[in-house]
Scaffold this motif. Structure first.
Motif: not given
Length: 125
Positions: A7-10, A20-26, A75-80, A97-102
């Motif tokens: 979110s946050g584009g325009g 920009l903000s990206c919410a992570f879940s799951g 704490a908020d599961s977000r990347v900016y 995008a997300a990937v397990q820590q390497r």
């Protein structure tokens, strides 16, 4: 399953700023390194920035270094992505995008396993 929502584009004028903000879940957010990519019309998706699980390590494309800042709030599961001094060349759809820590930060598309739907950013001159 991991879900990412940007979110946050325009629309913004050249020289302006946007966050920009990206919410992570799951899954557990701190297990994942995160990245931002962008795709302009007629161009391939390209790397913008990456951040490790804790935020202690970051990497940037040369084209945005010094202007963009990636950060995360576990704490908020977000990347900016804080974007300053925007240029018309920054116009694109931005994806998180997300990937397990390497051991090393991932900077290539194929290294990431999960993607958001994208948020468009248009910079006018």
């Amino acid at each position: 399953q991991v879900q990412l929502v940007e979110s946050g584009g325009g629309l913004v004028q050249a020289g302006g700023s946007l966050r920009l903000s990206c919410a992570f879940s799951g899954r557990t957010f701190s297990n994942y390194a995160m990245g931002w990519f962008r795709q302009a019309p007629g161009k391939e998706r390209e790397f913008v920035a990456a951040i490790n699980w804790s935020g202690g390590s970051t990497d940037y494309a040369d084209s945005v270094k010094g202007r963009f800042t990636i950060s995360r709030d576990n704490a908020d599961s977000r990347v900016y992505l804080q974007m300053n001094s925007l240029e018309p060349e920054d116009t694109a759809v931005y994806y998180c995008a997300a990937v397990q820590q390497r051991f090393r930060l991932a900077t290539r598309r194929v290294e990431y396993d999960y993607w958001g739907q994208g948020t468009p950013v248009t910079v006018s001159s």
